[in-house]
Design a protein around this motif. Sequence first.
Motif, PDB file in Angstrom:
ATOM      1  N   SER A   1      -4.420   7.767  -1.834  1.00  0.00           N
ATOM      2  CA  SER A   1      -3.495   6.772  -1.322  1.00  0.00           C
ATOM      3  C   SER A   1      -3.502   5.552  -2.226  1.00  0.00           C
ATOM      4  N   PRO A   2      -2.327   5.111  -2.699  1.00  0.00           N
ATOM      5  CA  PRO A   2      -2.266   3.885  -3.483  1.00  0.00           C
ATOM      6  C   PRO A   2      -2.570   2.703  -2.597  1.00  0.00           C
ATOM      7  N   PRO A   3      -2.864   1.532  -3.197  1.00  0.00           N
ATOM      8  CA  PRO A   3      -3.156   0.362  -2.385  1.00  0.00           C
ATOM      9  C   PRO A   3      -2.000   0.027  -1.475  1.00  0.00           C
ATOM     10  N   GLN A   4      -2.336  -0.463  -0.295  1.00  0.00           N
ATOM     11  CA  GLN A   4      -1.301  -0.785   0.681  1.00  0.00           C
ATOM     12  C   GLN A   4      -0.362  -1.815   0.095  1.00  0.00           C
ATOM     13  N   GLN A   5       0.912  -1.482   0.029  1.00  0.00           N
ATOM     14  CA  GLN A   5       1.877  -2.359  -0.613  1.00  0.00           C
ATOM     15  C   GLN A   5       2.360  -3.421   0.344  1.00  0.00           C
TER      16      GLN A   5
ATOM     17  N   MET B   1     -13.417  -6.696   1.561  1.00  0.00           N
ATOM     18  CA  MET B   1     -13.735  -5.517   0.749  1.00  0.00           C
ATOM     19  C   MET B   1     -12.510  -4.634   0.580  1.00  0.00           C
ATOM     20  N   LYS B   2     -11.695  -4.544   1.648  1.00  0.00           N
ATOM     21  CA  LYS B   2     -10.477  -3.740   1.556  1.00  0.00           C
ATOM     22  C   LYS B   2      -9.479  -4.376   0.605  1.00  0.00           C
ATOM     23  N   ASP B   3      -9.550  -5.730   0.500  1.00  0.00           N
ATOM     24  CA  ASP B   3      -8.610  -6.448  -0.357  1.00  0.00           C
ATOM     25  C   ASP B   3      -8.785  -6.048  -1.811  1.00  0.00           C
ATOM     26  N   LEU B   4      -9.986  -5.613  -2.178  1.00  0.00           N
ATOM     27  CA  LEU B   4     -10.255  -5.173  -3.536  1.00  0.00           C
ATOM     28  C   LEU B   4     -10.006  -3.677  -3.611  1.00  0.00           C
ATOM     29  N   THR B   5      -8.851  -3.308  -4.108  1.00  0.00           N
ATOM     30  CA  THR B   5      -8.491  -1.896  -4.187  1.00  0.00           C
ATOM     31  C   THR B   5      -8.998  -1.299  -5.491  1.00  0.00           C
ATOM     32  N   GLU B   6      -9.103   0.004  -5.494  1.00  0.00           N
ATOM     33  CA  GLU B   6      -9.595   0.721  -6.669  1.00  0.00           C
ATOM     34  C   GLU B   6      -8.615   0.583  -7.823  1.00  0.00           C
ATOM     35  N   ALA B   7      -9.160   0.490  -9.037  1.00  0.00           N
ATOM     36  CA  ALA B   7      -8.311   0.357 -10.216  1.00  0.00           C
ATOM     37  C   ALA B   7      -7.446   1.590 -10.397  1.00  0.00           C
TER      38      ALA B   7
ATOM     39  N   GLY C   1      -5.087 -12.776 -17.825  1.00  0.00           N
ATOM     40  CA  GLY C   1      -5.442 -12.990 -16.435  1.00  0.00           C
ATOM     41  C   GLY C   1      -5.151 -11.804 -15.534  1.00  0.00           C
ATOM     42  N   LEU C   2      -4.479 -10.792 -16.065  1.00  0.00           N
ATOM     43  CA  LEU C   2      -4.113  -9.620 -15.264  1.00  0.00           C
ATOM     44  C   LEU C   2      -5.019  -8.416 -15.524  1.00  0.00           C
ATOM     45  N   GLU C   3      -5.874  -8.507 -16.530  1.00  0.00           N
ATOM     46  CA  GLU C   3      -6.758  -7.385 -16.851  1.00  0.00           C
ATOM     47  C   GLU C   3      -7.742  -7.133 -15.713  1.00  0.00           C
ATOM     48  N   HIS C   4      -7.867  -5.895 -15.317  1.00  0.00           N
ATOM     49  CA  HIS C   4      -8.804  -5.466 -14.274  1.00  0.00           C
ATOM     50  C   HIS C   4      -8.553  -6.183 -12.940  1.00  0.00           C
ATOM     51  N   ASN C   5      -7.312  -6.609 -12.709  1.00  0.00           N
ATOM     52  CA  ASN C   5      -6.987  -7.281 -11.450  1.00  0.00           C
ATOM     53  C   ASN C   5      -6.879  -6.239 -10.343  1.00  0.00           C
ATOM     54  N   GLN C   6      -7.720  -6.353  -9.336  1.00  0.00           N
ATOM     55  CA  GLN C   6      -7.761  -5.355  -8.271  1.00  0.00           C
ATOM     56  C   GLN C   6      -7.063  -5.818  -6.999  1.00  0.00           C
ATOM     57  N   ARG C   7      -6.309  -6.918  -7.092  1.00  0.00           N
ATOM     58  CA  ARG C   7      -5.577  -7.399  -5.922  1.00  0.00           C
ATOM     59  C   ARG C   7      -4.060  -7.374  -6.127  1.00  0.00           C
ATOM     60  N   LEU C   8      -3.619  -7.715  -7.316  1.00  0.00           N
ATOM     61  CA  LEU C   8      -2.181  -7.824  -7.568  1.00  0.00           C
ATOM     62  C   LEU C   8      -1.522  -6.456  -7.472  1.00  0.00           C
ATOM     63  N   GLN C   9      -0.438  -6.387  -6.705  1.00  0.00           N
ATOM     64  CA  GLN C   9       0.264  -5.119  -6.504  1.00  0.00           C
ATOM     65  C   GLN C   9       1.691  -5.143  -7.028  1.00  0.00           C
TER      66      GLN C   9
ATOM     67  N   ILE D   1      -1.699  -1.900 -16.536  1.00  0.00           N
ATOM     68  CA  ILE D   1      -1.310  -1.028 -15.417  1.00  0.00           C
ATOM     69  C   ILE D   1      -2.352   0.047 -15.175  1.00  0.00           C
ATOM     70  N   SER D   2      -2.973   0.536 -16.249  1.00  0.00           N
ATOM     71  CA  SER D   2      -3.950   1.621 -16.127  1.00  0.00           C
ATOM     72  C   SER D   2      -5.252   1.166 -15.477  1.00  0.00           C
ATOM     73  N   GLN D   3      -5.552  -0.141 -15.538  1.00  0.00           N
ATOM     74  CA  GLN D   3      -6.848  -0.630 -15.073  1.00  0.00           C
ATOM     75  C   GLN D   3      -6.721  -1.618 -13.919  1.00  0.00           C
ATOM     76  N   SER D   4      -5.585  -1.631 -13.255  1.00  0.00           N
ATOM     77  CA  SER D   4      -5.371  -2.577 -12.160  1.00  0.00           C
ATOM     78  C   SER D   4      -4.792  -1.826 -10.960  1.00  0.00           C
ATOM     79  N   SER D   5      -4.475  -2.578  -9.911  1.00  0.00           N
ATOM     80  CA  SER D   5      -3.890  -1.974  -8.711  1.00  0.00           C
ATOM     81  C   SER D   5      -2.391  -2.228  -8.622  1.00  0.00           C
ATOM     82  N   ILE D   6      -1.755  -2.613  -9.720  1.00  0.00           N
ATOM     83  CA  ILE D   6      -0.318  -2.872  -9.723  1.00  0.00           C
ATOM     84  C   ILE D   6       0.431  -1.572  -9.452  1.00  0.00           C
ATOM     85  N   CYS D   7       1.281  -1.585  -8.439  1.00  0.00           N
ATOM     86  CA  CYS D   7       2.036  -0.378  -8.109  1.00  0.00           C
ATOM     87  C   CYS D   7       3.545  -0.599  -8.210  1.00  0.00           C
ATOM     88  N   GLU D   8       3.971  -1.818  -8.491  1.00  0.00           N
ATOM     89  CA  GLU D   8       5.402  -2.089  -8.658  1.00  0.00           C
ATOM     90  C   GLU D   8       5.584  -3.013  -9.845  1.00  0.00           C
TER      91      GLU D   8
END
Length: 455
Positions: A249-253, A292-298, A172-180, A201-208
């Motif tokens: 810029s990483p996704p807004q945390q 649209m902003k909610d979907l951050t780049e992978a 459920g976390l693959e290619h997730n563009q919202r979870l940070q 981690i490589s294909q999502s917006s997880i930053c922490e």
Amino acid sequence: MPREKEGKQKTKGTPLPIIPILQKFLKAYEKHCAQTQTSVCPAIKQDLKTSINNERILRKFMLVRPRDSPPSTLPISLEPLLITIQDECYMLGKEICIWSLQLSNPEIARLASLLELKGRACPFTSLELIDCRMDLWSLRRLGRALLGSCLHSLVLDYCRFGNEEIESIFSGLEHNQRLQVLSLRYCGLGPQSGPRLGAIISQSSICELHLDGNYLQCSGAVALLRPIAEYAEMQGRDQPATSPPVPKSPPQQLQVRQKGSSTLNQTTKSPGAVTRKTTSGKERRKGIKKKMKDLTEAGPWLVKLYLADNGIDGKGKEGENGLLEFTQILMCLITYSAHLREIDLGNNVLGETAAAHILEALRARKTGKLPVLKVIITPQVSSDTFKSIWKNTKKSSITRKKKKKPGSWSLVSPHPDTRPGLRRGGEAQALLGLESQTRHYRRPPLGGGGNESPP
């Protein structure tokens, strides 16, 4: 004419009192608990009453099993709370945290269905299931819900997973563009989880990423870090040698939980009312842009990585060769990653050689004019190496304010007693104190759980 304009302005932003909303919510929650023959959660009830008395919006729901409840007491269930949220259309809550409960299939099914509704009827952006027990069916259902949810933070600490169970979450976390923010502390993850985590981690917006207390060992940690380090090296080598790198810029945390600053009862002060606004064409367009902003780049966007107490040493099956490979990957990540700000490797016996390599990478990072990186290691190395690592990772945590007497200091850190160099004496003791930080959850008080939270 002026009076007519004033009247129109008043109807445009009609105040919606928060007190009646919460009172109605509490009454409905108690009714649904009675209908399902379950107990009212004391923490939920107390938080609602506190919010009513203080005229505050209740942002975080804390479902906790009482410590010393007699066996004859009816169980606490998640289902009445979720039914109440949907029936009352309560869209003001942003976080839901569940502690130490056995969650049944119907409870998880209702939670998953709510998460899949996204913004239409699900306000939640943060989900915490701490020390909860779920079977394989429930985890698979939750994993499917994560694919399309709007969650920004997911915490599953102290939920013990087998290989099949954790795979349900990973899917459920693959290619997730919202979870940070993703936290899997003390979940029983082994080396085999490293490759999956690295791909996610490589294909999502997880930053922490919090992985403290697992058993990834050297091989799992290498598999996790390799794709991130390779990407960082590729980006770093593409930068001109004469100019410092300018990272995207990483996704807004989200505002991350920090010791001493977070609260379980996340209530936001309101002037006694919530304003209902009329929707215009411009506002609808703004809403579309926000989605649209909610979907951050992978990614990879990794900013903070916590790998404390993961058996990363030369004592496993890989031996010293495994530790050497991990050190090389780590050096590459430290040297080239422009996004990374913090790595916690505490309670892993890295040894003097690995510590020296980390120090070398930190110096190379400084030469490359990359942002300061905080590295935490266990102080089982020589004092010179340990102090050098700290000096190359410290920020300006002590700042002099203008017009102050010499010798007076302004402390920025929330933990001044554990930051090295703040005391003029006992520097070695302070240094050791920094690296002996441990992160253990404390169970919140039943009533008014808003005074402390998991660190």
